[in-house]
Design a protein around this motif. Structure first.
Motif, PDB file in Angstrom:
ATOM      1  N   ILE A 198       0.795  -1.284  -0.107  1.00 23.72           N
ATOM      2  CA  ILE A 198      -0.070  -0.054  -0.094  1.00 23.72           C
ATOM      3  C   ILE A 198       0.799   1.336  -0.086  1.00 23.72           C
ATOM      4  CG2 ILE A 198      -1.469   1.524   1.590  1.00 23.72           C
ATOM      5  CD1 ILE A 198      -3.127  -0.461   0.044  1.00 23.72           C
ATOM      6  N   GLY A 199       1.906   1.143   0.824  1.00 30.21           N
ATOM      7  CA  GLY A 199       2.904   2.298   0.772  1.00 30.21           C
ATOM      8  C   GLY A 199       3.413   2.710  -0.722  1.00 30.21           C
ATOM      9  N   ILE A 200       3.588   1.500  -1.332  1.00 24.45           N
ATOM     10  CA  ILE A 200       4.268   2.215  -2.551  1.00 24.45           C
ATOM     11  C   ILE A 200       2.968   2.404  -3.732  1.00 24.45           C
ATOM     12  CG2 ILE A 200       4.610   0.090  -3.649  1.00 24.45           C
ATOM     13  CD1 ILE A 200       7.524   1.425  -4.779  1.00 24.45           C
ATOM     14  N   PHE A 201       1.924   1.616  -3.681  1.00 26.44           N
ATOM     15  CA  PHE A 201       0.829   1.807  -4.327  1.00 26.44           C
ATOM     16  C   PHE A 201       0.191   3.165  -4.409  1.00 26.44           C
ATOM     17  CE2 PHE A 201      -0.318  -3.225  -4.142  1.00 26.44           C
ATOM     18  CZ  PHE A 201       0.901  -3.499  -5.156  1.00 26.44           C
ATOM     19  N   HIS A 202       0.057   3.597  -3.173  1.00 28.87           N
ATOM     20  CA  HIS A 202      -0.897   4.761  -2.836  1.00 28.87           C
ATOM     21  C   HIS A 202      -0.889   5.845  -3.613  1.00 28.87           C
ATOM     22  CE1 HIS A 202      -3.968   6.816  -0.559  1.00 28.87           C
ATOM     23  NE2 HIS A 202      -3.176   7.838  -0.360  1.00 28.87           N
ATOM     24  N   HIS A 203       0.282   6.474  -4.113  1.00 27.06           N
ATOM     25  CA  HIS A 203       0.450   7.711  -4.935  1.00 27.06           C
ATOM     26  C   HIS A 203       0.319   7.314  -6.397  1.00 27.06           C
ATOM     27  CE1 HIS A 203       0.747  10.831  -1.873  1.00 27.06           C
ATOM     28  NE2 HIS A 203       1.207  10.030  -1.016  1.00 27.06           N
ATOM     29  N   PHE A 204       0.273   6.041  -6.659  1.00 28.54           N
ATOM     30  CA  PHE A 204       0.149   5.582  -8.172  1.00 28.54           C
ATOM     31  C   PHE A 204      -1.475   5.197  -8.361  1.00 28.54           C
ATOM     32  CE2 PHE A 204       4.769   4.819  -7.497  1.00 28.54           C
ATOM     33  CZ  PHE A 204       5.371   5.606  -8.341  1.00 28.54           C
ATOM     34  N   LEU A 205      -2.050   5.288  -7.718  1.00 32.67           N
ATOM     35  CA  LEU A 205      -3.363   4.627  -7.673  1.00 32.67           C
ATOM     36  C   LEU A 205      -4.293   5.412  -8.622  1.00 32.67           C
ATOM     37  CD1 LEU A 205      -4.578   3.587  -4.295  1.00 32.67           C
ATOM     38  CD2 LEU A 205      -4.048   2.030  -6.090  1.00 32.67           C
ATOM     39  N   ASN A 206      -4.058   6.559  -8.686  1.00 29.75           N
ATOM     40  CA  ASN A 206      -4.815   7.302  -9.741  1.00 29.75           C
ATOM     41  C   ASN A 206      -4.147   7.790 -11.032  1.00 29.75           C
ATOM     42  OD1 ASN A 206      -7.395   8.007  -8.083  1.00 29.75           O
ATOM     43  ND2 ASN A 206      -6.093   9.631  -7.052  1.00 29.75           N
ATOM     44  N   ASP A 207      -2.998   7.118 -11.208  1.00 27.34           N
ATOM     45  CA  ASP A 207      -2.269   7.324 -12.466  1.00 27.34           C
ATOM     46  C   ASP A 207      -2.336   5.905 -13.359  1.00 27.34           C
ATOM     47  OD1 ASP A 207      -0.658   9.621 -11.699  1.00 27.34           O
ATOM     48  OD2 ASP A 207       0.632   8.181 -10.441  1.00 27.34           O
ATOM     49  N   ASP A 208      -3.663   6.064 -14.208  1.00 24.25           N
ATOM     50  CA  ASP A 208      -4.063   4.836 -15.073  1.00 24.25           C
ATOM     51  C   ASP A 208      -2.948   4.139 -15.685  1.00 24.25           C
ATOM     52  OD1 ASP A 208      -6.521   5.694 -14.058  1.00 24.25           O
ATOM     53  OD2 ASP A 208      -7.198   6.737 -16.076  1.00 24.25           O
ATOM     54  N   GLY A 209      -1.845   5.044 -16.148  1.00 25.83           N
ATOM     55  CA  GLY A 209      -0.784   4.240 -16.804  1.00 25.83           C
ATOM     56  C   GLY A 209       0.133   3.334 -16.198  1.00 25.83           C
ATOM     57  N   VAL A 210      -0.059   3.502 -14.894  1.00 21.51           N
ATOM     58  CA  VAL A 210       0.555   2.597 -13.919  1.00 21.51           C
ATOM     59  C   VAL A 210       0.118   1.284 -13.705  1.00 21.51           C
ATOM     60  CG1 VAL A 210       2.045   2.263 -12.123  1.00 21.51           C
ATOM     61  CG2 VAL A 210       2.019   4.711 -12.954  1.00 21.51           C
ATOM     62  N   ALA A 211       0.559   0.358 -14.179  1.00 14.60           N
ATOM     63  CA  ALA A 211      -0.216  -1.017 -13.761  1.00 14.60           C
ATOM     64  C   ALA A 211       0.298  -1.184 -12.506  1.00 14.60           C
ATOM     65  CB  ALA A 211       0.256  -2.226 -14.678  1.00 14.60           C
ATOM     66  N   ILE A 212      -0.402  -2.105 -11.434  1.00 13.93           N
ATOM     67  CA  ILE A 212      -0.041  -2.271 -10.152  1.00 13.93           C
ATOM     68  C   ILE A 212      -0.188  -3.793  -9.883  1.00 13.93           C
ATOM     69  CG2 ILE A 212      -0.831  -1.890  -7.585  1.00 13.93           C
ATOM     70  CD1 ILE A 212      -1.176   0.928  -8.422  1.00 13.93           C
ATOM     71  N   TYR A 213       0.789  -4.275  -9.222  1.00 18.24           N
ATOM     72  CA  TYR A 213       1.016  -5.903  -8.825  1.00 18.24           C
ATOM     73  C   TYR A 213       1.262  -6.328  -7.387  1.00 18.24           C
ATOM     74  CZ  TYR A 213       0.836  -6.256 -13.869  1.00 18.24           C
ATOM     75  OH  TYR A 213       0.279  -6.389 -15.150  1.00 18.24           O
ATOM     76  N   GLY A 214       0.262  -6.880  -6.892  1.00 18.66           N
ATOM     77  CA  GLY A 214       0.647  -7.106  -5.180  1.00 18.66           C
ATOM     78  C   GLY A 214       0.910  -8.591  -5.316  1.00 18.66           C
ATOM     79  N   VAL A 215       2.261  -9.172  -4.761  1.00 16.73           N
ATOM     80  CA  VAL A 215       2.507 -10.254  -4.951  1.00 16.73           C
ATOM     81  C   VAL A 215       2.372 -11.164  -3.759  1.00 16.73           C
ATOM     82  CG1 VAL A 215       4.401 -12.021  -5.709  1.00 16.73           C
ATOM     83  CG2 VAL A 215       4.356  -9.768  -6.540  1.00 16.73           C
ATOM     84  N   GLU A 216       1.547 -12.292  -3.706  1.00 14.73           N
ATOM     85  CA  GLU A 216       1.520 -12.848  -2.206  1.00 14.73           C
ATOM     86  C   GLU A 216       2.151 -14.177  -2.306  1.00 14.73           C
ATOM     87  OE1 GLU A 216      -3.012 -12.486  -0.851  1.00 14.73           O
ATOM     88  OE2 GLU A 216      -3.137 -13.410  -2.840  1.00 14.73           O
ATOM     89  N   ALA A 217       2.341 -14.861  -1.173  1.00 17.06           N
ATOM     90  CA  ALA A 217       3.224 -15.808  -0.914  1.00 17.06           C
ATOM     91  C   ALA A 217       2.495 -17.047  -1.241  1.00 17.06           C
ATOM     92  CB  ALA A 217       3.719 -15.976   0.484  1.00 17.06           C
ATOM     93  N   ALA A 218       2.645 -17.697  -2.283  1.00 18.49           N
ATOM     94  CA  ALA A 218       2.087 -19.023  -2.837  1.00 18.49           C
ATOM     95  C   ALA A 218       2.716 -20.129  -2.064  1.00 18.49           C
ATOM     96  CB  ALA A 218       1.982 -18.997  -4.315  1.00 18.49           C
ATOM     97  N   GLY A 219       3.678 -20.133  -1.442  1.00 19.71           N
ATOM     98  CA  GLY A 219       4.250 -21.133  -0.569  1.00 19.71           C
ATOM     99  C   GLY A 219       4.818 -22.094  -1.331  1.00 19.71           C
TER     100      GLY A 219
END
Lengths: 410, 271
Positions: A254-275
């Motif tokens: 969230i810390g790095i995503f927050h200020h990019f959320l309103n930038d439509d051209g920036v794709a956002i990826y959260g990576v979870e632990a698939a173990g």
């Protein structure tokens, strides 16, 4: 990058979330017993007051600069990018913060708030020990008592961090209930808070918990994305094409995503632990494999059994080993603004080594999940694109784990 | 038909004594004994039953009830067992009110509407959702009301006056006053301040007020009972039931503890 072409009609102003009671769409909220409702309201009011108080923000800015070591740089992984042969890979170097991870961005802010609120005792929960160390660090600096709740199982796994906390003057309380891991430490910290609420400040370490924690912890971590966005513009004259971060509870993400959320051209990826793989059942991928429910004071995606009991998660990285996830991530998933993907233990370990050998950086195992996905993503993109990865912590804490997994005795 | 909780409290009012509410966790000490436990509680003095629905992460509960939850979950006790127990209890007891108490996640996983509909049909009379304050209960209120399931809200020592009034305005069945800042079964109940707080709550609502958390014996029950419409005994009871292996052991455990509290409450003249 399917998330970047949202139509104007369904445009969402992400800055408007959460609402006044902490809801991100259907997620978030305050699901706690009545005793904590007034203390949470007091905390929310104090936070709303100080977040726009020039003196508070100036003190926070000074601490960020002189104590935490901000701003952290953006680093261009030239060798790694060349080897991958696709987009340029950039790292936001949160591993360079004091205490070695992004966690201190939050505790430095909550610490100042605790002090302003006149609280003399800080409690915290910790899984791997990183948030515990960051809390103990700030408590020591501010002269506050610090008690850290940690699952008995985690205490055995993370002896070094337990000792670090003790060196910083904190009391580490082993939690013997439930699965004796992070989720139980959080329960126990809530139980302490409900008992000692008059003089105690509960320093939650991630963007979960009841309102105002998901918002407050996000805001304190949002300095990461705010800096990164400006650094991209200053140094590359463009925004990144994609931002990638690992997600356990989700605070660095969230810390790095927050200020990019309103930038439509920036794709956002959260990576979870698939173990060991989502299909193995041994993972910590709440968003990819969980269902919505209520835990630790908020509504979000959870890993639970058919009876709604929270079940144990698995990840090679203790910091991602959590059965819930911050409610804002649940919202961003449902609305389609962020993509949540999984990286297995093995993929994360391979990325750890790759980064070490090509760039001379030992990244945390948590962050190595983001690196692994960032590499995959970069490989699929042309060379003039930029993939920005949040390197949320350094890997020194993980060397024992890696040695053990690879059968090496130190 | 009048809700059993309302009937019971009006009977208690007529008798001029405070009621005895007991809390146990469903499926503890063993799922085969849940219904025996409920009947034993009534036999030995309970006026109203709270039946806990097991959850893996009971954040408002102390170690005794946490362990009861863990024992029940280890024996795969879920909401189906809770419903079966209520149904089975009702075969022989039509009068004693039952409040189901627990955390939201298992209920939502089961399906909230489906669960409360089945609970009402099984013979439950109220729901206490521990982790659902008034701010979050909006979606549930209409459903519960339509089923005549009373929604039991908590009041705490930390609840400010204005908020107490908002909670009281939504209250039905009874209000549950949490006697101290802490978790169930903790040992730091200060009876004096709890009594003072209870006296302050008078006139807040038409709905009766029960007090719980930390009442462990007849003396505590009588002292607080003089200032409330009912007292709740939970951890002290759960602790005594933990070792019971069969129905007669359950009865003996309850018989050795509850009647003293019942008698103390029966001797109380409400002030």
């Amino acid at each position: 990058m399917q998330a970047q072409n949202k139509g104007v009609a369904d445009r969402v102003d992400y800055a408007a979330y959460p609402d006044a009671r902490g809801h991100f769409g259907p997620y978030g909220g305050s699901f706690v017993a009545e005793t904590l409702m007034a203390p949470l309201a007091e905390l929310a009011a104090a936070y709303e007051h100080y977040r726009v108080d020039p003196e508070f923000m100036a003190e926070l800015a000074r601490d960020r600069k002189h104590y935490v070591g901000r701003p952290t740089p953006i680093y261009h992984c030239e060798r790694l990018s060349r080897e991958v042969g696709g987009a340029q890979i950039l790292l936001k170097r949160e591993d360079l913060n004091h205490t070695g991870a992004h966690k201190i961005n939050n505790t430095v802010g909550q610490g100042l708030l605790a002090k302003r609120m006149g609280k003399r005792r800080i409690i915290a929960e910790t899984g791997a020990g990183q948030h515990g160390v960051a809390s103990a660090t700030i408590a020591a600096r501010l002269g506050l008592e610090c008690v850290v709740y940690m699952g008995a199982v985690d205490i055995e796994r993370q002896a070094i961090n337990v000792f670090r906390m003790k060196l910083l003057g904190a009391t580490v309380v082993p939690v013997q209930s439930g699965s004796k891991t992070l989720k139980d430490a959080l329960n126990e910290a809530l139980r302490d808070w409900v008992t000692n609420v008059d003089h105690t400040f509960y320093m939650i370490g991630t963007v979960a918990g009841p309102h105002p924690y998901p918002k407050m912890v996000r805001d304190f971590n949002a300095i990461v994305g705010m800096e990164a966005r400006q650094q991209m513009l200053d140094e590359y004259a463009k925004l990144p094409d994609a931002v990638v971060a690992c997600v356990g509870g989700g605070s660095n993400a969230i810390g790095i995503f927050h200020h990019f959320l309103n930038d439509d051209g920036v794709a956002i990826y959260g990576v979870e632990a698939a173990g060991e793989g989502i299909e193995s059942g041994r993972h910590a991928a709440s968003l990819s494999a969980g269902v919505p429910g209520v835990l630790h004071g908020n509504r979000t995606y959870l890993i639970a059994d058919a009876d709604g009991q929270i079940i144990e998660t698995h990840s090679v990285s203790a910091g991602l080993d959590y059965p819930g996830v911050g409610p804002e991530h649940a919202f961003l998933k449902d609305i389609g603004r962020a993509n949540y993907v999984g990286i297995t233990d093995d993929e994360a370990l391979a990325a750890f080594h790759k980064l070490a050998l090509t760039e001379g950086i030992l990244g945390a195992l948590e962050s190595s999940h983001a690196v692994a996905y960032g590499i995959k993503l970069a490989a699929s993109l042309p060379k003039d694109r930029h993939v920005l990865i949040n390197l949320s912590g350094r890997g020194d804490k993980d060397v024992n784990t890696i040695a053990r997994l690879e059968g090496i005795s130190l | 038909m009048t809700n059993r909780i309302d009937t019971r409290f009006s009977d208690l009012r007529a008798a001029g004594r405070p009621g005895l509410i007991t809390f146990v966790t469903a499926g503890d000490p063993d799922p085969t004994l849940t219904v025996d436990v409920l009947h034993a509680l009534v036999r030995h003095g309970a006026d109203l039953l709270e039946l806990g629905m097991p959850f893996s992460d009971p954040m408002a509960d102390g170690p005794v009830i946490q362990q009861a939850n863990e024992r029940a979950i280890a024996k795969h006790v879920g909401l189906a067992h809770v419903l079966d127990s209520v149904r089975a209890f009702r075969v022989h007891d039509q009068a004693t009110p039952i409040v189901l108490m627990g955390y939201l996640n298992p209920i939502e996983r089961f399906g909230f509407e489906r669960f409360v509909t089945e609970a009402a049909a099984a013979g439950a009379d109220g729901m206490l959702l521990v982790d659902c304050p008034i701010e979050e209960s909006g979606n549930y209120e209409a459903t519960l009301k339509a089923l005549d399931l009373k929604q039991i809200f908590l009041l705490a020592p930390t609840t400010p006056p204005e908020r107490r009034r908002r909670i009281a305005a939504k209250a039905s069945g009874f209000l549950y006053y949490v006697s101290f800042k802490g978790i169930t079964g903790a040992g730091h109940l200060e009876q004096g301040s709890a009594v003072a707080a209870l006296d302050e709550l008078r006139g807040l609502s038409q709905v009766p007020i029960a007090v719980g958390f930390g009442i462990r014996d007849a003396q505590g029950a009588a002292t607080l009972g003089a200032h409330a419409e009912a007292i709740v005994i939970g951890s002290a009871l759960v602790e005594r039931l933990a070792g019971a292996g069969d129905a007669s052991a359950v009865d003996a455990a309850v018989a050795s503890f509850l009647p003293r509290i019942r008698d103390a409450l029966h001797a109380v003249r409400r002030v």
